[in-house]
Design an enzyme around this catalytic site. Structure first.
Site, PDB file in Angstrom:
ATOM      1  N   TYR A   1       0.820  -1.312  -0.047  1.00  0.00           N
ATOM      2  CA  TYR A   1      -0.002   0.004   0.012  1.00  0.00           C
ATOM      3  C   TYR A   1       0.870   1.190  -0.026  1.00  0.00           C
ATOM      4  O   TYR A   1       0.312   2.186   0.217  1.00  0.00           O
ATOM      5  CB  TYR A   1      -0.763  -0.050   1.168  1.00  0.00           C
ATOM      6  CG  TYR A   1      -2.123  -1.028   1.342  1.00  0.00           C
ATOM      7  CD1 TYR A   1      -1.841  -2.119   1.183  1.00  0.00           C
ATOM      8  CD2 TYR A   1      -3.270  -0.618   1.711  1.00  0.00           C
ATOM      9  CE1 TYR A   1      -2.550  -3.419   0.857  1.00  0.00           C
ATOM     10  CE2 TYR A   1      -4.284  -1.534   1.569  1.00  0.00           C
ATOM     11  CZ  TYR A   1      -4.071  -2.739   1.248  1.00  0.00           C
ATOM     12  OH  TYR A   1      -4.790  -4.206   1.333  1.00  0.00           O
TER      13      TYR A   1
ATOM     14  N   LYS B   1       5.098 -14.349   4.734  1.00  0.00           N
ATOM     15  CA  LYS B   1       5.197 -15.196   3.618  1.00  0.00           C
ATOM     16  C   LYS B   1       6.676 -15.050   2.944  1.00  0.00           C
ATOM     17  O   LYS B   1       7.230 -15.142   1.855  1.00  0.00           O
ATOM     18  CB  LYS B   1       4.479 -14.667   2.272  1.00  0.00           C
ATOM     19  CG  LYS B   1       4.215 -15.595   1.169  1.00  0.00           C
ATOM     20  CD  LYS B   1       3.153 -17.123   1.472  1.00  0.00           C
ATOM     21  CE  LYS B   1       3.344 -17.761   0.222  1.00  0.00           C
ATOM     22  NZ  LYS B   1       2.675 -19.036   0.583  1.00  0.00           N
TER      23      LYS B   1
ATOM     24  N   ASP C   1      -0.702 -18.211   4.570  1.00  0.00           N
ATOM     25  CA  ASP C   1      -1.670 -19.084   4.048  1.00  0.00           C
ATOM     26  C   ASP C   1      -2.274 -20.036   5.146  1.00  0.00           C
ATOM     27  O   ASP C   1      -3.185 -20.299   5.165  1.00  0.00           O
ATOM     28  CB  ASP C   1      -1.529 -19.510   2.698  1.00  0.00           C
ATOM     29  CG  ASP C   1       0.149 -20.025   2.255  1.00  0.00           C
ATOM     30  OD1 ASP C   1       0.880 -19.449   3.387  1.00  0.00           O
ATOM     31  OD2 ASP C   1       0.083 -20.701   1.488  1.00  0.00           O
TER      32      ASP C   1
ATOM     33  N   ASP D   1      -4.448  -6.497   6.140  1.00  0.00           N
ATOM     34  CA  ASP D   1      -5.989  -6.008   5.625  1.00  0.00           C
ATOM     35  C   ASP D   1      -6.699  -7.149   5.612  1.00  0.00           C
ATOM     36  O   ASP D   1      -7.971  -7.258   6.030  1.00  0.00           O
ATOM     37  CB  ASP D   1      -5.950  -5.276   4.237  1.00  0.00           C
ATOM     38  CG  ASP D   1      -7.062  -4.546   3.976  1.00  0.00           C
ATOM     39  OD1 ASP D   1      -8.021  -4.272   4.670  1.00  0.00           O
ATOM     40  OD2 ASP D   1      -6.771  -3.856   3.166  1.00  0.00           O
TER      41      ASP D   1
END
Ligand code: NAD
Length: 340
Positions: A125, A173, A206, A230
Site C-alpha cells: 500500500y 510469506k 496462507d 488487511d
C-alpha cells in the site's frame, strides 16, 4: 473540558452510522466539541477539491483525534484512497482491529478473542505503482523498511503488554517474499527478544488463514504487513459476526483516527438499516484513548447486553431494528447506566 474531536461522516452508510454513534457518545454525558467535515473523497473531487481536503488534515493535526465513517474509493482508477492518504500524511502506522466473540450473536465460534495489528503505511500500500503501456506490464512495489517494521512490531508488543495479552504471532510469506516478508520476520525475531514476558511465534500467511477458520481460539495478537493484515482483519471480522460489528483504529505517535472495518456499503446506503455497532465500538476505543474509561465501559456493556438479549438489533445480525432505533436503545441504556 470538552474533548475536541474531528468528525468525518464519510459517504454511503457513513453519515447514518456516524449520527447513530454521536447520539450514543453524547448519551455518556461527556462534552464533545465536534469539528465536523462532511466534504471528503468523491464529494470533494466533484467540487474541484482534493479528495483529502487540507482543512480535514489541519483539523486532525490540531485535535489529534478523529472519528471517521467510511469513504468510497473508486476501483482501478481515480483518486488515491482517502484512507491511505490519511494514514500516510498523519503517520498512522498501526491499524488495530480487536475481534472478540459477542455473546448472543450467532457465529461459528464462541471463543474468539483476537487482535489484528496491521502495518498501515508500507508494504503493497506504499502507493509505488507503475504501468508500462507498451509492454502491458503493471508493477506494485511492496516497500518494507527497518524503521517502519520496528515501529509496528514495538507497537504490537507494547499493546500486548498493556492489554494483558500473552502471545504475538507474526504472519508472513518469507518462504517466497524473501526480502520484504523476510525482513519483517527477521526484525520481528529481534524485537521479540526485548519482550521475554510475551510468547512470540510466526506463521506463513496462507497456513495461518486456514488455522484461523478452524481454530481461532489458538491465536491472540497477530501482527502483519499491510496487505496480509488487511485481509486478516476482514477474516477476523467474519469470525465474530461480520463487518457490521468490527471496530478499528489507526494509530500513530501524535494522532489517531477511529473507524469501523467496513466500507461505505453502497448496496444499503440511505435505507437506515446499517449496523452502527462497528463504529460505536470504534468510538469506545476512542474514549479509552481519551482516558474516558467509564464512558467506554458504559457503551461496551450496553452493546453486549443488547446482543445478549437479542434486543433491537439491525437486519445484518438477524434483527429488524433500523439504525436510528438501535442507536436510541443503546443511548437509553448508556444514559440509564449514568444515572444508576
Ligand atoms: P463494504 O464493507 O462497504 O460492504 C461489504 C458488505 O457488507 C455489503 O454487503 C454491505 O452491505 C455489508 N456491510 C458493510 N458494513 C455494514 C454495516 N455497518 N451494516 C450492515 N451491513 C454492512 O465493502 P465494499 O462493498 O467492498 O466497499 C464499498 C466501498 O467502501 C468501496 O469504495 C471501498 O473502497 C470502500 N471502503 C472504505 C473503507 C473505509 O473508508 N475505511 C473501508 C473498506 C472499504
Amino acid at each position: 473540558m470538552a474533548h475536541r474531536v474531528t468528525l468525518l461522516p464519510g459517504d454511503g452508510i457513513g453519515p447514518e452510522v456516524t449520527d447513530a454513534t454521536v447520539t450514543v457518545l453524547e448519551a455518556t454525558g461527556i462534552d464533545f466539541d465536534w469539528d465536523r467535515h462532511q466534504v471528503l473523497g468523491q464529494m470533494a473531487v466533484e467540487r474541484g477539491r482534493p479528495a483529502l481536503p487540507p482543512d480535514v488534515l489541519a483539523s486532525i493535526e490540531s485535535t489529534g483525534v478523529a472519528l471517521k465513517g467510511p469513504v468510497t474509493t473508486p476501483v482501478g482508477e481515480g483518486f488515491t484512497s482517502v484512507n491511505v492518504q490519511l494514514r500516510q500524511h498523519l503517520n498512522l502506522y498501526a491499524n488495530v482491529r480487536p475481534c472478540a466473540t459477542i455473546p448472543g450473536l450467532d457465529t461459528r465460534f464462541d471463543d474468539v478473542d483476537l487482535v489484528i495489528v496491521r502495518e498501515n503505511i508500507e508494504g503493497l500500500y506504499s502507493g509505488i505503482e507503475h504501468f508500462d503501456e507498451r509492454l502491458q506490464i503493471a508493477d506494485s512495489i511492496a516497500r518494507v523498511t527497518r524503521q517502519g517494521t520496528e515501529q509496528i512490531l514495538r507497537f504490537c508488543f507494547e499493546y500486548a503488554r498493556r492489554h494483558d495479552r500473552e502471545r504475538v504471532t507474526l504472519a508472513h510469506k518469507a518462504n517466497i517474499l524473501k526480502k520484504t516478508s523476510g525482513l519483517f520476520l527477521e526484525i520481528g525475531r529481534e524485537i521479540a527478544e526485548d519482550y521475554p514476558d510475551i510468547t512470540f511465534d510466526d506463521r506463513i500467511i496462507d497456513a495461518l488463514c486456514m488455522e484461523l477458520v478452524m481454530h481461532p481460539d489458538r491465536y491472540d495478537c497477530i501482527v502483519s504487513t499491510n496487505l496480509f493484515g488487511d485481509i486478516l482483519s476482514d477474516l477476523g471480522a467474519g469470525l465474530i459476526g461480520g463487518l457490521g460489528v468490527t471496530a478499528g483504529a489507526n494509530v500513530g505517535d501524535d494522532h489517531a483516527v477511529f473507524e469501523a472495518v467496513h466500507g461505505s456499503a453502497p448496496d444499503i446506503a440511505g435505507q437506515n438499516v446499517a449496523n452502527p455497532t462497528a463504529l460505536m465500538k470504534s468510538a469506545t476505543m476512542m474514549l479509552r484513548h481519551l482516558d474516558e474509561e467509564a464512558a467506554a465501559d458504559a457503551i461496551d456493556e450496553s452493546l453486549l447486553t443488547l446482543y445478549r438479549e437479542q434486543t433491537s438489533l439491525t437486519p445484518d445480525v438477524g434483527g429488524e431494528a433500523s439504525t436510528t432505533e438501535f442507536a436510541e436503545v443503546v443511548a437509553d441504556r448508556v444514559a440509564d447506566r449514568r444515572s444508576a
